[in-house]
Design an enzyme around this catalytic site. Structure first.
Site, mmCIF file in Angstrom:
data_model
loop_
_atom_site.group_PDB
_atom_site.id
_atom_site.type_symbol
_atom_site.label_atom_id
_atom_site.label_comp_id
_atom_site.label_asym_id
_atom_site.label_seq_id
_atom_site.Cartn_x
_atom_site.Cartn_y
_atom_site.Cartn_z
ATOM 1 N N LYS A 212 0.841 -1.197 0.000
ATOM 2 C CA LYS A 212 0.000 0.000 0.000
ATOM 3 C C LYS A 212 0.881 1.254 0.000
ATOM 4 C CE LYS A 212 -3.412 2.388 2.805
ATOM 5 N NZ LYS A 212 -4.344 2.328 3.938
ATOM 6 N N GLU A 218 10.553 -4.674 4.471
ATOM 7 C CA GLU A 218 10.612 -6.071 4.041
ATOM 8 C C GLU A 218 10.327 -6.187 2.544
ATOM 9 O OE1 GLU A 218 8.982 -4.879 6.624
ATOM 10 O OE2 GLU A 218 8.807 -6.335 8.264
ATOM 11 N N GLY A 273 -4.688 -1.769 5.172
ATOM 12 C CA GLY A 273 -3.880 -2.906 4.722
ATOM 13 C C GLY A 273 -4.528 -4.246 5.012
ATOM 14 N N ARG A 274 -5.034 -4.417 6.232
ATOM 15 C CA ARG A 274 -5.599 -5.722 6.603
ATOM 16 C C ARG A 274 -7.015 -5.926 6.053
ATOM 17 N NH1 ARG A 274 -4.336 -2.440 10.609
ATOM 18 N NH2 ARG A 274 -5.896 -1.602 12.016
ATOM 19 N N GLU A 359 -4.272 -6.549 15.075
ATOM 20 C CA GLU A 359 -3.768 -5.234 14.665
ATOM 21 C C GLU A 359 -4.913 -4.211 14.737
ATOM 22 O OE1 GLU A 359 -2.117 -4.134 10.551
ATOM 23 O OE2 GLU A 359 -0.275 -4.557 11.637
ATOM 24 N N HIS A 390 -4.149 -33.170 18.298
ATOM 25 C CA HIS A 390 -2.957 -33.908 18.722
ATOM 26 C C HIS A 390 -1.842 -32.950 19.127
ATOM 27 C CE1 HIS A 390 -4.941 -37.522 17.255
ATOM 28 N NE2 HIS A 390 -5.365 -36.749 16.262
ATOM 29 N N LYS A 518 9.383 -0.290 13.949
ATOM 30 C CA LYS A 518 9.940 0.003 12.616
ATOM 31 C C LYS A 518 11.032 1.062 12.743
ATOM 32 C CE LYS A 518 5.748 -0.741 9.884
ATOM 33 N NZ LYS A 518 4.726 -0.142 9.056
HETATM 34 O O1 F6P Z 1 2.519 -4.010 10.011
HETATM 35 C C1 F6P Z 1 2.080 -2.741 9.736
HETATM 36 C C2 F6P Z 1 1.536 -2.606 8.351
HETATM 37 O O2 F6P Z 1 1.380 -1.252 8.106
HETATM 38 C C3 F6P Z 1 0.225 -3.349 8.123
HETATM 39 O O3 F6P Z 1 -0.868 -2.660 8.615
HETATM 40 C C4 F6P Z 1 0.232 -3.523 6.654
HETATM 41 O O4 F6P Z 1 -0.690 -4.479 6.229
HETATM 42 C C5 F6P Z 1 1.675 -3.941 6.445
HETATM 43 O O5 F6P Z 1 2.399 -3.141 7.358
HETATM 44 C C6 F6P Z 1 2.192 -3.784 5.043
HETATM 45 O O6 F6P Z 1 2.098 -2.456 4.615
HETATM 46 P P1 F6P Z 1 2.256 -2.076 3.096
HETATM 47 O O7 F6P Z 1 1.170 -2.720 2.320
HETATM 48 O O8 F6P Z 1 2.175 -0.582 3.065
HETATM 49 O O9 F6P Z 1 3.603 -2.567 2.635
#
Ligand code: F6P
Length: 551
Positions: A212, A218, A273-274, A359, A390, A518
């Site tokens: 987003k 990452e 995002g979620r 979250e 199990h 972060k």
């Molecule tokens: O973990 C925090 C967060 O902002 C989430 O809410 C989001 O889904 C994720 O990082 C990834 O964010 P982006 O889609 O901006 O890379």
């Protein structure tokens, strides 16, 4: 951006002393009575405490509720201003008040002709472009740099840009319409991207960089690694245009990364995002299911949305489910909620729900900025049955914690084998039954006597075999897990989370808590990469940095 208070009710529901007191009294009475006795007293209990919508049956009769307790829980929702809150959500009011944003993911589930004017043009244009790309990739018209068709999709994203698409693509394997293979890379751990690249052919792989913000460490690190790997093998920068697509709000950053504008699919700040798998972030789902399948998926959620907006609270699945969660957290004192899917296809559903739920509702400040004076989101965890039987069910049955469970199960398998679905279904029912009825000492003793065990042995072992029972659970059942049912199931949990946030008077659409980590990781990364030190660091962090530097 506005940070104005956006409240649905003048007084938070959990500050209504007489209502809270009544609910505590119901808890005492109903736990004292025992679940199994509630069934003995009422032959109609299943009918009274189950509800259906959008292809889902929710049996919540194995919870400590009666008509009076349920009526007071409903009152809690009314006092919280839930009806206004639902209206505000669907109307596109800035319910995410700390970021001054709407949370209009429900609009993404509407059919083309139903889209509200404020977002219609953007959504329609994006859908048209996305489905055109899907058709070109699925048909083989989209060719790689050597003229071969694309056969592998690598989705690079994390959190909401990974968990939902990954879960849905996996859950709906039987409904994939093409022959594409899907890989998901999320972790900044280099093992993750390395493992994926090891099995990819640069000539036939399309990378979707899903972010987003397009600022997430990452995702950018993994995308860069994939790009370097690709350019090295293709021997040309220009080939990137055929093998990289992006989904983002941040078009400037996607072009800086070198993704051609035709391959950038927008999403918008009004989609959290979620809550974003319904948007272009769900490109991998659309590639797996094709346009028709993806529209079915949206339609399932749309049907649940309509139910949520219109059904009376007493028959409203998300409302009931949310109130059960509030009941368990605030009146029974539970700290966690298990979700156990008796459907192998939903193996990733608990992980997806963890972000959605924790979250969203892992908050300690009310909408008006005051600290909450009650407990909020529970720890959500789970797994896939029967495997979980199990592993951790022992604790559910005989441990000292009360862990409410959501069991999720289908009547028919996507891929039937002999009569195994009956075995699966029976096991699911047996677990909720065992949690409820337990096994008392007299029963254990009788059973051991019947087997001829001597009395000394019975005396020693019998107490260990007693199972207290009286443990709550809810069972969600559908016929078969289809795109439509999965859409409805996800929307059910999304709205459950929203209803709970209204009762807890918190904002479920921001996530400021993840920012500090972060920021600090950025500072530590600079120190690690420079091989330096910072005397202002705490001793533990410094010691661990030293260990990294000397190893
Ligand atoms: O973990 C925090 C967060 O902002 C989430 O809410 C989001 O889904 C994720 O990082 C990834 O964010 P982006 O889609 O901006 O890379």
């Amino acid at each position: 951006m506005t940070t104005a208070s956006f409240e649905f009710s003048a007084t938070p529901a959990l500050m209504n002393a007489s209502l809270v007191q009544r609910l505590h009294a119901h808890r005492e009475r109903l736990f004292g009575a025992g679940l199994i006795n509630l069934f003995r007293q009422d032959s109609q209990r299943f009918g009274r405490f189950s509800a259906r919508a959008a292809g889902l049956l929710m049996d919540y009769s194995k919870n400590h509720l009666d008509a009076n307790a349920l009526a007071d829980l409903m009152e809690l929702a009314r006092v919280a201003g839930l009806a206004d809150a639902i209206q505000a959500l669907f109307d596109g009011q800035p319910v995410n008040h700390t970021e001054g944003r709407m949370a209009l993911h429900t609009a993404l589930r509407l059919r083309d002709e139903e889209l509200p004017p404020a977002v219609a043009d953007a959504v329609l244009d994006t859908r048209r472009r996305l489905f055109a790309a899907v058709a070109r990739i699925q048909s083989g018209e989209w060719k790689g740099y050597t003229g071969k068709r694309i056969d592998t999709i690598v989705n690079i994203g994390v959190g909401g840009s990974d968990l939902g698409p990954n879960m849905a693509v996996d859950a709906l394997q039987s409904f994939h319409t093409g022959s594409l293979r899907f890989l998901f890379v999320s972790n900044v751990d280099p093992s993750h991207i390395s493992r994926a690249l090891r099995v990819c052919d640069p000539e036939t792989t399309l990378f979707i960089v899903a972010s987003k913000t397009f600022t997430t460490l990452e995702t950018l690190a993994n995308a860069q690694a994939a790009r370097d790997w690709f350019v090295q093998r293709a021997g040309s920068e220009s080939a990137v245009a055929l093998h990289f697509a992006a989904v983002s709000v941040n078009v400037t950053a996607t072009s800086r990364f070198g993704i051609t504008p035709e391959n950038v699919f927008p999403m918008w700040d009004w989609v959290g995002g979620r809550y974003s798998l319904w948007s272009s972030i769900g490109m991998s789902i659309a590639l797996a299911l094709g346009e028709d399948g993806f529209r079915e998926f949206l339609d399932g959620a749309r049907e649940l949305d309509q139910h949520f907006r219109t059904a009376p609270f007493e028959q409203n699945l998300p409302v009931i489910m949310a109130l059960l969660g509030v009941w368990h957290v605030n009146f029974v004192g539970c700290q966690s909620q298990a979700v156990i899917c008796y459907d192998q296809n939903l193996a990733q559903f608990p992980a997806y729900l963890q972000q959605l739920d924790m979250e969203s509702n892992g908050k300690g400040v009310q909408r008006n900025g005051q600290p909450v004076e009650w407990k909020t989101g529970a720890v959500l965890w789970g797994g896939v049955g029967t495997n979980t039987q199990h592993s951790f069910h022992q604790l559910l049955h005989q441990g000292t914690l009360i862990v409410p469970v959501d069991f999720i199960v289908g009547v028919r398998s996507q891929t039937p084998v002999a009569e195994q679905q009956a075995d699966l279904y029976a096991n699911c029912l047996a677990q909720s039954q065992a949690l409820m009825q337990g096994r008392c000492l007299a029963e254990v003793q009788q059973e051991m006597q019947a087997k001829g065990v001597d009395s000394a042995q019975i005396g020693r072992v019998a107490p260990h075999r007693v199972i207290a029972g009286n443990k709550p659970s809810t069972t969600l059942v559908y016929e078969t897990l289809t795109p439509r049912i999965l859409g409805a199931l996800i929307a059910l949990y999304e709205h459950k989370v929203f209803v709970q946030s209204v009762i807890w008077n918190i904002n479920p659409f921001d996530q400021w808590g993840v920012e500090l980590g972060k920021q600090l990781s950025g500072e530590i990364t600079s120190i690690l990469k420079a091989g330096s030190t910072d005397p202002r660091l705490d001793g533990s962090t410094q010691g661990l940095i030293d260990f990294f530097n000397v190893s």
